[in-house]
Design an enzyme around this catalytic site. Structure first.
Site, PDB file in Angstrom:
ATOM      1  N   ASN A 159       0.869  -1.183   0.000  1.00 19.51           N
ATOM      2  CA  ASN A 159       0.000   0.000   0.000  1.00 19.51           C
ATOM      3  C   ASN A 159       0.904   1.231   0.000  1.00 19.51           C
ATOM      4  O   ASN A 159       1.467   1.588   1.032  1.00 19.51           O
ATOM      5  CB  ASN A 159      -0.892  -0.048   1.254  1.00 19.51           C
ATOM      6  CG  ASN A 159      -1.725   1.200   1.411  1.00 19.51           C
ATOM      7  OD1 ASN A 159      -1.830   2.016   0.497  1.00 19.51           O
ATOM      8  ND2 ASN A 159      -2.337   1.359   2.573  1.00 19.51           N
ATOM      9  N   TRP A 160       1.023   1.848  -1.161  1.00 18.66           N
ATOM     10  CA  TRP A 160       1.957   2.977  -1.288  1.00 18.66           C
ATOM     11  C   TRP A 160       1.412   4.262  -0.659  1.00 18.66           C
ATOM     12  O   TRP A 160       2.145   5.249  -0.554  1.00 18.66           O
ATOM     13  CB  TRP A 160       2.286   3.223  -2.759  1.00 18.66           C
ATOM     14  CG  TRP A 160       3.100   2.148  -3.411  1.00 18.66           C
ATOM     15  CD1 TRP A 160       3.467   0.941  -2.870  1.00 18.66           C
ATOM     16  CD2 TRP A 160       3.653   2.180  -4.728  1.00 18.66           C
ATOM     17  NE1 TRP A 160       4.216   0.236  -3.786  1.00 18.66           N
ATOM     18  CE2 TRP A 160       4.345   0.966  -4.928  1.00 18.66           C
ATOM     19  CE3 TRP A 160       3.627   3.121  -5.765  1.00 18.66           C
ATOM     20  CZ2 TRP A 160       5.005   0.675  -6.122  1.00 18.66           C
ATOM     21  CZ3 TRP A 160       4.276   2.826  -6.953  1.00 18.66           C
ATOM     22  CH2 TRP A 160       4.958   1.614  -7.126  1.00 18.66           C
ATOM     23  N   LYS A 161       0.141   4.261  -0.326  1.00 15.32           N
ATOM     24  CA  LYS A 161      -0.491   5.461   0.276  1.00 15.32           C
ATOM     25  C   LYS A 161      -0.244   6.683  -0.607  1.00 15.32           C
ATOM     26  O   LYS A 161      -0.136   6.536  -1.832  1.00 15.32           O
ATOM     27  CB  LYS A 161       0.006   5.654   1.720  1.00 15.32           C
ATOM     28  CG  LYS A 161      -0.129   4.354   2.539  1.00 15.32           C
ATOM     29  CD  LYS A 161       0.057   4.531   4.006  1.00 15.32           C
ATOM     30  CE  LYS A 161      -0.092   3.177   4.699  1.00 15.32           C
ATOM     31  NZ  LYS A 161      -0.032   3.250   6.139  1.00 15.32           N
ATOM     32  N   HIS A 220      -9.426   1.092   4.862  1.00 15.63           N
ATOM     33  CA  HIS A 220      -8.150   1.330   5.557  1.00 15.63           C
ATOM     34  C   HIS A 220      -8.371   2.281   6.729  1.00 15.63           C
ATOM     35  O   HIS A 220      -9.159   3.223   6.631  1.00 15.63           O
ATOM     36  CB  HIS A 220      -7.114   1.900   4.590  1.00 15.63           C
ATOM     37  CG  HIS A 220      -5.736   1.877   5.166  1.00 15.63           C
ATOM     38  ND1 HIS A 220      -5.305   2.836   6.046  1.00 15.63           N
ATOM     39  CD2 HIS A 220      -4.728   0.983   5.035  1.00 15.63           C
ATOM     40  CE1 HIS A 220      -4.068   2.532   6.427  1.00 15.63           C
ATOM     41  NE2 HIS A 220      -3.694   1.422   5.822  1.00 15.63           N
ATOM     42  N   GLU A 256      -6.741   4.675   7.799  1.00 15.97           N
ATOM     43  CA  GLU A 256      -6.526   6.097   7.498  1.00 15.97           C
ATOM     44  C   GLU A 256      -7.756   6.695   6.808  1.00 15.97           C
ATOM     45  O   GLU A 256      -8.089   7.859   7.010  1.00 15.97           O
ATOM     46  CB  GLU A 256      -5.258   6.261   6.643  1.00 15.97           C
ATOM     47  CG  GLU A 256      -4.008   6.044   7.495  1.00 15.97           C
ATOM     48  CD  GLU A 256      -2.825   5.448   6.753  1.00 15.97           C
ATOM     49  OE1 GLU A 256      -2.788   5.493   5.514  1.00 15.97           O
ATOM     50  OE2 GLU A 256      -1.924   4.904   7.433  1.00 15.97           O
ATOM     51  N   GLU A 299      -5.561  -4.955  10.589  1.00 16.78           N
ATOM     52  CA  GLU A 299      -4.515  -3.961  10.801  1.00 16.78           C
ATOM     53  C   GLU A 299      -4.786  -3.193  12.092  1.00 16.78           C
ATOM     54  O   GLU A 299      -5.546  -2.209  12.089  1.00 16.78           O
ATOM     55  CB  GLU A 299      -4.499  -2.969   9.626  1.00 16.78           C
ATOM     56  CG  GLU A 299      -4.194  -3.607   8.305  1.00 16.78           C
ATOM     57  CD  GLU A 299      -3.594  -2.593   7.337  1.00 16.78           C
ATOM     58  OE1 GLU A 299      -2.450  -2.793   6.912  1.00 16.78           O
ATOM     59  OE2 GLU A 299      -4.262  -1.588   7.038  1.00 16.78           O
ATOM     60  N   GLY A 315       2.415   2.113  10.783  1.00 15.17           N
ATOM     61  CA  GLY A 315       3.370   3.206  10.628  1.00 15.17           C
ATOM     62  C   GLY A 315       4.077   3.590  11.923  1.00 15.17           C
ATOM     63  O   GLY A 315       4.762   4.605  11.984  1.00 15.17           O
ATOM     64  N   SER A 326       3.371  -2.328  10.336  1.00  9.93           N
ATOM     65  CA  SER A 326       4.815  -2.399  10.573  1.00  9.93           C
ATOM     66  C   SER A 326       5.418  -3.769  10.258  1.00  9.93           C
ATOM     67  O   SER A 326       6.313  -4.227  10.969  1.00  9.93           O
ATOM     68  CB  SER A 326       5.149  -1.967  12.010  1.00  9.93           C
ATOM     69  OG  SER A 326       4.764  -0.620  12.212  1.00  9.93           O
ATOM     70  N   GLY A 365       2.856  -1.184   4.292  1.00  8.86           N
ATOM     71  CA  GLY A 365       2.938   0.244   3.999  1.00  8.86           C
ATOM     72  C   GLY A 365       4.378   0.647   3.743  1.00  8.86           C
ATOM     73  O   GLY A 365       4.928   0.468   2.655  1.00  8.86           O
ATOM     74  N   GLY A 366       5.027   1.198   4.763  1.00  7.71           N
ATOM     75  CA  GLY A 366       6.370   1.765   4.634  1.00  7.71           C
ATOM     76  C   GLY A 366       7.356   0.881   3.889  1.00  7.71           C
ATOM     77  O   GLY A 366       8.061   1.335   2.978  1.00  7.71           O
TER      78      GLY A 366
HETATM   79  P1  PGA Z   1       2.886   0.146   7.686  1.00  8.66           P
HETATM   80  O1  PGA Z   1       1.412   0.370   7.029  1.00  8.66           O
HETATM   81  O2  PGA Z   1       3.414  -1.140   7.113  1.00  8.66           O
HETATM   82  O3  PGA Z   1       3.678   1.340   7.273  1.00  8.66           O
HETATM   83  O4  PGA Z   1       2.678   0.063   9.148  1.00  8.66           O
HETATM   84  C1  PGA Z   1       0.536  -0.701   6.861  1.00  8.66           C
HETATM   85  C2  PGA Z   1      -0.746  -0.205   6.255  1.00  8.66           C
HETATM   86  O5  PGA Z   1      -1.176   0.907   6.564  1.00  8.66           O
HETATM   87  O6  PGA Z   1      -1.380  -0.921   5.451  1.00  8.66           O
END
Ligand code: PGA
Length: 249
Positions: free
Chosen positions: A9-11, A94, A96, A166, A172, A212, A233-234
């Site tokens: 997930n590149w956000k 998600h 967010e 999640e 994050g 994470s 994510g990251g």
């Molecule tokens: P993260 O994000 O790996 O940076 O914690 C995961 C996500 O939001 O899907």
């Protein structure tokens, strides 16, 4: 057999030239696991990403969509638009989106229906906040998120769903759920599915963990019996790290 899936997930990261570079770096990596690999670039780069991965087994997926087919929804993107640029899978729910864009279970149920009406696969995200876990309400919260947005679906519709647990406190933050915490929750989710849809369906749904996941913890998390992959994510923004996670199965 359930599918193993690792989705990046590149956000809201990577404009066009960065997208080009990252995809070309990803294509240089070698896959040694059986996991399906997906990347979710931002809307503006989906077409480029689709074209750039035509000769590759990376699937390009979307981070979000609107529930309406078309119309006066300034700034939004429909399932049909996504399909027209080659997208067949969408991430919905998600944390967010829930936290910053007020996406409720009710709204998400509409998005789920719209995606399914368009034959799209869904990676449906959910997870508790830290306060829920501290007060031992995490299972209740997760159960209601899943039930409210998904449990109106028929057994056959549910086959289009991939679940992604999640925990909000792990996204994050560098703080991961322990492999045991992930396994316990995934087993709880599978039991919840089995109670309504039966064991066959429950055992066929892939449940991803997100929060994470990094090259140094992926293997332990993925080794748990009810963890079928990760939403990353990251670490998905670096080709080597991402493929170290893909190959952690
Ligand atoms: P993260 O994000 O790996 O940076 O914690 C995961 C996500 O939001 O899907």
């Amino acid at each position: 057999m359930r599918k193993n899936i690792v989705a990046g997930n590149w956000k809201m990261n990577n404009e066009l030239s960065q997208t080009e570079t990252l995809i070309s770096d990803l294509k240089k990596q070698t896959k040694t696991s059986n996991a399906e690999v997906m990347i979710a670039p931002t809307f503006t780069n989906l077409w480029h990403a689709f074209e750039a991965t035509r000769d590759h087994d990376i699937e390009v997926i979307a981070q979000n969509m609107h529930y309406a087919d078309s119309g006066a929804y300034t700034g939004e993107v429909s399932a049909e638009m996504l399909k027209s640029v080659g997208v067949k899978t969408v991430i919905l729910g998600h944390s967010e989106r829930r936290a910053y864009f007020n996406e409720t279970d009710e709204l998400l149920a509409k998005k789920v229906d719209a995606a399914l009406k368009n034959d799209m696969r869904i990676i449906f995200c959910f997870g508790e906040e830290l306060s829920d876990r501290k007060s031992n309400r995490h299972e209740k919260v997760v159960e209601s998120q899943i039930k409210n947005a998904l449990f109106h679906l028929s057994n056959s519709a549910f086959k289009q769903i991939v679940l992604a647990y999640e925990p909000v406190w792990a996204i994050g933050t560098g703080e991961t759920a322990s492999p045991e915490q992930a396994q316990d929750m995934h087993a709880f989710i599978r039991k919840t599915l089995a109670n309504t849809y039966g064991n066959d369906l429950a055992n066929s749904v892939s449940i991803l963990y997100g929060g994470s996941v990094k090259p140094n913890n992926a293997q332990e998390i993925f080794s748990k019996p009810d963890v079928d992959g990760g939403l990353i994510g990251g670490a998905s923004l670096n080709a080597e790290d991402f493929y170290a996670i893909v190959n952690a199965f």
